[in-house]
Design an enzyme around this catalytic site. Structure first.
Site, PDB file in Angstrom:
ATOM      1  N   LEU A   1       0.818  -1.216   0.000  1.00  0.00           N
ATOM      2  CA  LEU A   1       0.000   0.000   0.000  1.00  0.00           C
ATOM      3  C   LEU A   1       0.847   1.260   0.000  1.00  0.00           C
ATOM      4  CD1 LEU A   1      -2.745  -1.025   2.605  1.00  0.00           C
ATOM      5  CD2 LEU A   1      -2.989  -0.913   0.119  1.00  0.00           C
ATOM      6  N   GLY A   2       2.016   1.203   0.630  1.00  0.00           N
ATOM      7  CA  GLY A   2       2.863   2.385   0.683  1.00  0.00           C
ATOM      8  C   GLY A   2       4.117   2.123   1.488  1.00  0.00           C
TER       9      GLY A   2
ATOM     10  N   GLY B   1       7.061   4.293   3.975  1.00  0.00           N
ATOM     11  CA  GLY B   1       7.438   5.516   4.683  1.00  0.00           C
ATOM     12  C   GLY B   1       8.740   5.317   5.418  1.00  0.00           C
ATOM     13  N   GLY B   2       9.129   6.339   6.153  1.00  0.00           N
ATOM     14  CA  GLY B   2      10.395   6.287   6.862  1.00  0.00           C
ATOM     15  C   GLY B   2      10.445   5.212   7.924  1.00  0.00           C
ATOM     16  N   PHE B   3       9.280   4.744   8.409  1.00  0.00           N
ATOM     17  CA  PHE B   3       9.272   3.757   9.482  1.00  0.00           C
ATOM     18  C   PHE B   3       8.777   2.395   9.039  1.00  0.00           C
ATOM     19  CE2 PHE B   3       9.836   7.467  12.020  1.00  0.00           C
ATOM     20  CZ  PHE B   3      10.512   7.030  13.138  1.00  0.00           C
ATOM     21  N   GLY B   4       8.660   2.150   7.726  1.00  0.00           N
ATOM     22  CA  GLY B   4       8.321   0.807   7.295  1.00  0.00           C
ATOM     23  C   GLY B   4       7.401   0.764   6.095  1.00  0.00           C
TER      24      GLY B   4
ATOM     25  N   VAL C   1       3.796  -0.827   4.304  1.00  0.00           N
ATOM     26  CA  VAL C   1       2.435  -1.189   4.693  1.00  0.00           C
ATOM     27  C   VAL C   1       1.829  -2.056   3.593  1.00  0.00           C
ATOM     28  CG1 VAL C   1       0.160  -0.363   5.402  1.00  0.00           C
ATOM     29  CG2 VAL C   1       2.200   0.980   5.945  1.00  0.00           C
TER      30      VAL C   1
ATOM     31  N   LYS D   1       1.704  -3.173   8.870  1.00  0.00           N
ATOM     32  CA  LYS D   1       2.894  -2.332   8.759  1.00  0.00           C
ATOM     33  C   LYS D   1       4.095  -3.084   9.315  1.00  0.00           C
ATOM     34  CE  LYS D   1       4.536   2.360   9.541  1.00  0.00           C
ATOM     35  NZ  LYS D   1       4.182   3.707  10.012  1.00  0.00           N
TER      36      LYS D   1
ATOM     37  N   ASP E   1       2.658  12.407  15.732  1.00  0.00           N
ATOM     38  CA  ASP E   1       2.967  12.418  14.296  1.00  0.00           C
ATOM     39  C   ASP E   1       1.712  12.718  13.483  1.00  0.00           C
ATOM     40  OD1 ASP E   1       4.853  12.322  12.297  1.00  0.00           O
ATOM     41  OD2 ASP E   1       4.652  10.175  11.950  1.00  0.00           O
TER      42      ASP E   1
END
Length: 699
Positions: A363-364, A366-369, A371, A386, A482
């Site tokens: 799905l996407g 980001g900086g933390f993993g 998904v 995630k 966040d």
């Protein structure tokens, strides 16, 4: 006198008969509080009612089954076009599993909701008298069950030999956990051995509105626990048909048990009546159980020895292959995690749900993993998983503890955190799946349809309501830490839901948050955090202010591609406000189609929340009042654009204080984690409790 007494006696018996008849016809609810003597149950297999009212489903015979069902069908009206009738139900019962041998038992007992009472084609042993090899897992079964299993069957993917599982059309449970109960006095989970031979009180409650099923266990000597053992999301409208039968099924294998039901209460349309434990029939004492002849005991011991020998040989032959299969799903489970029970997902469940974490499920990132989209086996519930890397176990217990705690958050504008899993150097967080993705894709990506102002304002109000719940209304204060458009997800109706609690922190009301790790996204990060290191409500409000501006203006808080004068969104809005043309900062894609008063309110409120002084920012309660027109915006002096931008630049790392614009551009482009000290720190869950300081440069 005698004639009058006889007439009164006849009248009383008539009334009691009528009352009993009315109660018998009330098929939505019933209670067997004094055992089952004279109860009109549908029994088959080994099931029988003993002379003291004890319902016995199986004895110590090998490979047998027993069923006991309430004879009248329960009307669920699942096909009713009005959908006016809820599928909620409540039941509680007392069971006892008395093993043939003290150290082993087989197999288990299940509470069942089925469209039929005919299980003549079902098998015993691991199938518990419900299914067979030909129909286990078929969606046409329309069978729902809660199993209490004492054998770890590899074919059924059981977690251990003492577990409770939720079964939908299959004996491979959609969720399961080790049997235990929550002690109200000690405020912790206590172990519970199903084959102890002692009565166990069980509560099963389904809330159709929330699609949540709770299963709670306790010894009969304890009251109902405050916390259920197992909570899972399941949509029974996909399983139940118009009329269903409720009852129990039990089975034995090569090792047998006596399976008993001592009492039962059920209510289709409300809370089931409580059982009076003192009125339940007694279990047979050991002296009342017929003794086996010596030859019989020796024969049973010989049989048990042969079984054990065969199992050992089988394990030796298949051991290597099994461990290779097991390694594929190997995960970290420590003793302190056992108390989290239903919040802990099996890795193999998530692996199958996401089709092996294939790229097409992504799905996407980001900086933390990353998904992934997934569908839970047998329940068809869609989830988002995630995956986050972690390099060590430092602080992991505290981190997971808070993740599990936040799994109890319930609000219509929050993405529900369902649970977690740990495997090797990965932490997996499981959320509800939001079909329309994240808000930032609609604000900043021209390939997605534009959101009109009414939709945007509704999203803003929803996120504000969720933040009010987190800060003021839940049992603890939850700091999200966040808040931004990419962490606001849209459901099927484009309602905004605040998600991604990977950085969130908890503390008690009327107490101060502890000094913690500095994490956040540049442009949303409160400058005060760089000085105090304390996550606070006002820091969340600063990020919420940036969120308000990006929704109203349709651009990110910092855009390195723009000129220095327009690079910082707060500076642009501040200058427009100062010149009396604040609406010029609104999103050009809206083409002026908005409610002027609402747009002006959101822009000004965003600036108030972005004030560099925390004491001058409104509280989230005041924000909700402003958005709901229950209060007017305060006349706070407008902070200069230069002062706001200067405070934001303070959040940059010290070694990037020069050539600021180039640094911002490079870091925003790479979507990376940068340190506020000289050493680089990678994104990881355990870093949250570390002493280094990191900053997430968001998308």
């Amino acid at each position: 006198m005698a004639a009058a007494f006889a007439a009164f006696h006849f009248w009383l018996l008539s009334c009691l008969a009528v009352t009993s008849l009315v109660r018998a016809e009330d098929h939505d609810q019933f209670i067997f509080n004094n055992g089952f003597l004279n109860a009109n149950l549908h029994l088959d297999g080994n099931a029988k009612i003993q002379s003291n009212g004890l319902l016995q489903l199986t004895n110590t015979s090998k490979i047998v089954v027993g069923h006991a069902f309430y004879p009248s069908p329960i009307n669920f009206n699942t096909s009713s076009p009005s959908s006016a009738r809820s599928l909620s139900f409540s039941t509680n019962f007392v069971i006892a599993l008395v093993p043939e041998w003290n150290v082993s038992s087989g197999h288990g007992i299940a509470f069942v909701i089925s469209p039929s009472m005919d299980f003549s084609h079902a098998s015993g042993s691991e199938y518990l008298g419900l299914f067979s090899t030909t129909n286990n897992g078929n969606s046409s079964n329309h069978v729902f069950a809660v199993e209490f299993d004492t054998i770890e069957s590899l074919d059924m993917e059981d977690i251990d030999n003492n577990h409770v599982g939720i079964d939908v059309n299959s004996l491979i449970s959609i969720r399961s956990t080790t049997a235990a109960y929550y002690s109200n006095e000690e405020r912790e989970n206590r172990s519970l051995e199903l084959i102890s031979g002692h009565p166990i009180h069980v509560w099963v409650d389904y809330n159709d509105g929330e699609k949540l099923l709770n299963v709670t266990l306790a010894p009969t000597t304890s009251p109902k626990p405050y916390q259920p053992l197992l909570t899972t999301s399941v949509n029974l409208s996909d399983i139940l048909v118009d009329t269903m039968y409720v009852g129990f099924s039990a089975a034995t294998g090569s090792i047998a048990s006596n399976h008993y039901v001592l009492g039962w209460s059920f209510n289709r349309s409300g809370q089931a009546q409580s059982l009076e434990i003192s009125k339940l029939p007694e279990l047979p004492t050991p002296s009342e159980v017929p003794n086996l002849p010596k030859a019989g005991r020796r024969r049973k011991l010989d049989q048990l020895f042969m079984i054990i020998l065969a199992v050992v040989v089988l394990v030796m032959i298949t051991g290597a292959a099994y461990f290779r299969w097991r390694k594929k799903y190997e995960e970290i489970i420590e003793d302190w995690e056992k108390e989290y029970g239903p919040q802990r997902f099996l890795y193999k469940t998530l692996y199958k749900a996401t089709k092996g974490f294939k790229d097409k499920q992504l799905l996407g990132t980001g900086g933390f993993g990353k998904v992934y989209k997934g569908t839970l086996p047998f329940s068809d519930e869609q989830i988002a998983v995630k995956k986050v890397s972690h390099e060590s176990n430092q602080g992991m217990k505290e981190f997971v503890s808070e993740i599990v705690c936040m799994g109890r958050l319930r609000h219509r504008n929050l993405v529900r955190l369902l649970g977690y899993c740990r495997r090797k150097k990965e932490l997996l967080l499981v959320y509800d799946y939001m079909p329309n993705g994240s808000l930032d894709k609609y604000l900043f990506n021209d390939d997605n349809p534009n959101l009109n102002w009414s939709q945007r304002f509704q999203i803003i109000r929803g996120v504000a309501s969720a933040l009010l719940y987190l800060h003021e209304e839940w049992e603890q204060v939850v700091l999200h830490r966040d808040i931004k458009a990419s962490n606001v997800l849209l459901d099927s109706n484009l309602n905004g839901r605040l998600g991604d609690f990977g950085l969130a922190r908890l503390y008690d009301h009327d107490s101060d948050p502890l000094t913690t790790r500095l994490v956040g996204t540049l442009g949303y990060l409160d400058p005060e955090l760089t000085r105090t290191g304390k996550a606070t409500k006002t820091a969340d409000l600063f990020a919420f202010g940036a969120f308000l501006l990006e929704v109203a203006c349709g651009r990110k808080p910092i855009d390195p591609s723009l000129s220095p004068e327009e690079r910082f969104l707060v500076g642009l809005v501040s200058r427009c406000w100062k010149r009396g043309v604040i609406l010029d900062a609104s999103d050009p894609r809206l083409q002026g189609n908005y409610v002027v008063e609402e747009m002006e309110k959101v822009l000004k409120l965003g600036m108030l929340c972005s004030n560099s002084r925390p004491d001058l920012r409104p509280t989230i309660k005041e924000v909700v009042q402003y958005l709901d027109d229950n209060a007017s915006l305060p006349h706070t002096p407008l902070e200069s654009a230069e002062n706001i931008i200067s405070s934001i630049l303070e959040t940059l790392p010290p070694d990037h204080s020069t050539e600021t614009n180039r640094s911002i551009a490079n870091n925003l482009a790479s979507d990376c984690i940068i340190p506020l000290s000289s050493s680089v720190v990678r994104a990881s869950p355990n870093s949250i409790s570390s002493t280094d300081t990191v900053l997430h440069i968001g998308r």
